[in-house]
Motif scaffolding. Sequence first.
Motif, mmCIF file in Angstrom:
data_model
loop_
_atom_site.group_PDB
_atom_site.id
_atom_site.type_symbol
_atom_site.label_atom_id
_atom_site.label_comp_id
_atom_site.label_asym_id
_atom_site.label_seq_id
_atom_site.Cartn_x
_atom_site.Cartn_y
_atom_site.Cartn_z
ATOM 1 N N GLY A 106 0.723 -1.235 -0.056
ATOM 2 C CA GLY A 106 0.059 0.109 0.055
ATOM 3 C C GLY A 106 1.053 1.196 0.083
ATOM 4 N N ILE A 107 2.122 1.292 0.143
ATOM 5 C CA ILE A 107 2.853 2.478 0.014
ATOM 6 C C ILE A 107 3.044 2.857 -1.296
ATOM 7 C CG2 ILE A 107 5.268 3.337 0.524
ATOM 8 C CD1 ILE A 107 5.372 1.600 2.930
ATOM 9 N N ARG A 108 2.905 4.169 -1.524
ATOM 10 C CA ARG A 108 2.896 4.689 -2.872
ATOM 11 C C ARG A 108 4.549 5.015 -3.140
ATOM 12 N NH1 ARG A 108 -0.555 10.161 -2.968
ATOM 13 N NH2 ARG A 108 0.012 9.818 -5.306
ATOM 14 N N ALA A 118 6.949 11.089 -7.142
ATOM 15 C CA ALA A 118 7.976 12.163 -7.062
ATOM 16 C C ALA A 118 7.646 13.269 -5.964
ATOM 17 C CB ALA A 118 8.026 12.866 -8.396
ATOM 18 N N ALA A 119 6.305 13.322 -5.418
ATOM 19 C CA ALA A 119 5.964 14.302 -4.665
ATOM 20 C C ALA A 119 6.797 14.453 -3.382
ATOM 21 C CB ALA A 119 4.677 14.356 -4.312
ATOM 22 N N ALA A 120 7.110 15.481 -2.802
ATOM 23 C CA ALA A 120 7.972 15.440 -1.428
ATOM 24 C C ALA A 120 7.253 14.853 -0.428
ATOM 25 C CB ALA A 120 8.454 16.816 -1.419
ATOM 26 N N GLN A 121 5.911 15.172 -0.286
ATOM 27 C CA GLN A 121 5.284 14.549 0.658
ATOM 28 C C GLN A 121 4.997 13.013 0.631
ATOM 29 O OE1 GLN A 121 4.297 16.728 -1.467
ATOM 30 N NE2 GLN A 121 1.906 16.425 -2.255
ATOM 31 N N ASP A 122 4.806 12.663 -0.600
ATOM 32 C CA ASP A 122 5.141 11.208 -0.789
ATOM 33 C C ASP A 122 6.288 10.371 -0.370
ATOM 34 O OD1 ASP A 122 2.326 11.401 -1.526
ATOM 35 O OD2 ASP A 122 2.737 11.415 -3.544
ATOM 36 N N ALA A 123 7.401 10.964 -0.659
ATOM 37 C CA ALA A 123 8.628 10.423 -0.314
ATOM 38 C C ALA A 123 8.689 10.583 1.158
ATOM 39 C CB ALA A 123 9.822 11.288 -0.946
ATOM 40 N N ASP A 124 8.432 11.581 1.752
ATOM 41 C CA ASP A 124 8.471 11.462 3.375
ATOM 42 C C ASP A 124 7.707 10.564 3.875
ATOM 43 O OD1 ASP A 124 9.954 13.832 3.189
ATOM 44 O OD2 ASP A 124 8.429 15.220 3.355
ATOM 45 N N ALA A 125 6.388 10.155 3.463
ATOM 46 C CA ALA A 125 5.500 9.291 3.696
ATOM 47 C C ALA A 125 6.163 7.911 3.748
ATOM 48 C CB ALA A 125 4.234 9.419 2.969
ATOM 49 N N VAL A 126 6.858 7.531 2.664
ATOM 50 C CA VAL A 126 7.588 6.401 2.416
ATOM 51 C C VAL A 126 8.590 6.092 3.350
ATOM 52 C CG1 VAL A 126 9.145 5.139 0.912
ATOM 53 C CG2 VAL A 126 6.823 6.127 0.042
ATOM 54 N N VAL A 127 9.245 7.145 3.650
ATOM 55 C CA VAL A 127 10.479 7.113 4.605
ATOM 56 C C VAL A 127 9.760 6.873 6.140
ATOM 57 C CG1 VAL A 127 12.440 8.355 5.673
ATOM 58 C CG2 VAL A 127 12.012 8.614 3.438
ATOM 59 N N ARG A 128 8.833 7.405 6.380
ATOM 60 C CA ARG A 128 8.153 7.193 7.680
ATOM 61 C C ARG A 128 7.613 5.809 8.107
ATOM 62 N NH1 ARG A 128 6.033 12.571 6.732
ATOM 63 N NH2 ARG A 128 4.201 11.705 6.161
ATOM 64 N N ALA A 129 7.089 5.373 6.845
ATOM 65 C CA ALA A 129 6.684 4.017 6.753
ATOM 66 C C ALA A 129 7.696 2.957 7.070
ATOM 67 C CB ALA A 129 5.561 3.748 5.728
ATOM 68 N N LEU A 130 8.690 3.143 6.398
ATOM 69 C CA LEU A 130 9.705 2.083 6.145
ATOM 70 C C LEU A 130 10.915 2.324 7.533
ATOM 71 C CD1 LEU A 130 10.328 1.902 2.572
ATOM 72 C CD2 LEU A 130 8.855 0.624 3.706
ATOM 73 N N ARG A 131 10.838 3.210 8.008
ATOM 74 C CA ARG A 131 12.030 3.482 9.052
ATOM 75 C C ARG A 131 12.031 2.604 10.173
ATOM 76 N NH1 ARG A 131 14.609 9.042 11.461
ATOM 77 N NH2 ARG A 131 15.846 7.758 12.939
ATOM 78 N N PRO A 132 10.536 2.159 10.573
ATOM 79 C CA PRO A 132 10.666 1.256 11.727
ATOM 80 C C PRO A 132 10.980 -0.235 11.370
ATOM 81 C CG PRO A 132 8.443 2.267 11.608
ATOM 82 C CD PRO A 132 9.395 2.860 10.294
ATOM 83 N N ALA A 133 10.856 -0.460 10.022
ATOM 84 C CA ALA A 133 11.431 -1.970 9.875
ATOM 85 C C ALA A 133 13.012 -1.862 10.012
ATOM 86 C CB ALA A 133 11.068 -2.078 8.210
ATOM 87 N N VAL A 134 13.754 -0.907 9.743
ATOM 88 C CA VAL A 134 15.076 -0.552 9.563
ATOM 89 C C VAL A 134 15.427 -0.538 11.240
ATOM 90 C CG1 VAL A 134 17.196 0.693 9.066
ATOM 91 C CG2 VAL A 134 15.444 0.314 7.347
ATOM 92 N N ASP A 135 14.742 0.180 11.974
ATOM 93 C CA ASP A 135 15.240 0.498 13.455
ATOM 94 C C ASP A 135 14.786 -0.833 14.350
ATOM 95 O OD1 ASP A 135 15.951 3.073 12.817
ATOM 96 O OD2 ASP A 135 13.976 3.928 13.416
ATOM 97 N N HIS A 136 13.628 -1.373 13.921
ATOM 98 C CA HIS A 136 13.275 -2.517 14.958
ATOM 99 C C HIS A 136 13.242 -3.974 14.431
ATOM 100 C CE1 HIS A 136 11.822 0.842 17.468
ATOM 101 N NE2 HIS A 136 11.282 1.272 16.546
ATOM 102 N N LEU A 137 13.286 -4.118 13.127
ATOM 103 C CA LEU A 137 12.928 -5.739 12.596
ATOM 104 C C LEU A 137 14.115 -6.158 11.860
ATOM 105 C CD1 LEU A 137 9.238 -5.196 11.435
ATOM 106 C CD2 LEU A 137 10.255 -6.034 13.686
ATOM 107 N N LEU A 138 14.900 -5.529 10.874
ATOM 108 C CA LEU A 138 15.645 -6.001 10.002
ATOM 109 C C LEU A 138 17.001 -6.748 10.705
ATOM 110 C CD1 LEU A 138 16.074 -3.471 7.025
ATOM 111 C CD2 LEU A 138 14.550 -5.243 7.401
ATOM 112 N N HIS A 139 17.022 -6.442 11.839
ATOM 113 C CA HIS A 139 18.136 -7.322 12.250
ATOM 114 C C HIS A 139 18.094 -8.477 13.290
ATOM 115 C CE1 HIS A 139 16.545 -4.652 15.714
ATOM 116 N NE2 HIS A 139 17.186 -5.298 16.666
ATOM 117 N N LEU A 140 16.408 -8.843 13.134
ATOM 118 C CA LEU A 140 15.977 -9.904 14.071
ATOM 119 C C LEU A 140 16.062 -11.317 13.325
ATOM 120 C CD1 LEU A 140 12.939 -8.223 15.667
ATOM 121 C CD2 LEU A 140 15.271 -8.474 16.509
#
Length: 326
Positions: A243-245, A249-271
């Motif tokens: 569901g992530i767009r 190219a829109a800046a607000q869309d890019a920010d939303a993608v980063v916000r949606a994916l960052r928790p995976a990097v912070d909390h899950l990928l190393h598990l």
Amino acid sequence: MAPRQSTPPAVLACGEIRTCLLPTRQALDIRAAAQLLGLRADERVLLSERPNLYARSPDTLTGIDCPLPSSNGARIRAVGTVAARAALTEGRVLQASAYFRLPATGPDQRRPWGEYLVRPGVVEPLGKLPHEAVAQGVLGGGRHGDLDVGLIADGLLTRLLRHPLLDQRPPFRSRPTRLRWAALPAAPDEGPSIERFTLAEDQLRTVRLRVPEGTPAADLAALCDDLALHDWLLTTVVRMLDGIRLGTAAAQDADAVVRALRPAVDHLLHLWMPRARVTKDLAPLWDPLEERPGFTRQWQALVQRIRDQLTLHAIPSARREVEPAS
């Protein structure tokens, strides 16, 4: 009453696991994990820092006296105790599991409770056990009033989720999963195998195993905990991406993608560490899952996709930072 005989070898072991994100903003350190999982005053929490932070509670016992689920409609009364325990991985992913084993035959009438308590995690049928029908019944969910080991796991999970250590502020939204398993005897001279791994509706997974006689039920529970943990990780990261767009190219869309994916990097990928706490005899059971559907292959593809997206969305920001002022 006749004297108590030794319990016959188990011909069936069953269990169910609940896996979820711990509802707290910060991951718990090892001391807080021990406090969370201290279910019994007379036994310590198992703690490990290699290859990752891991804490496991001592087993608790629930006495049961009820019919067993069965696929053929037979009413098989059983009495004994179900073992339940909880585990926390990297202070972030909480699991509660319950399991038991069943011998081929039991006494014709119920014994005093003391005789069941000295055999923790053993549930005895009254008479002969139709183990194939019971295995199918367990995996299928059974009828109202039958033994439901998932309810025992869920009760333990609910108790832990109310602990005062938890601030109820998880860093991202996720759904719990359930994994239900049954292990039947393997043919003589054959090793352990996974007969079937199924993704069902309502976040349910089922696993049907064949194992050599004498395989400890606790080892089987640890294997299935490991499968449940990694299935939950895959499921959660797939939902993050769903569901992530992407590609906008829109800046607000890019920010939303980063916000949606960052928790995976912070909390899950190393598990991701399959087989980290699976016994040597049962570790090969991961091999068929790596071949098809390919757990680690799918995980690596998801991780690469997340990293590529974060890199792509970081590039425009970096360019803006180095552009000279007009």
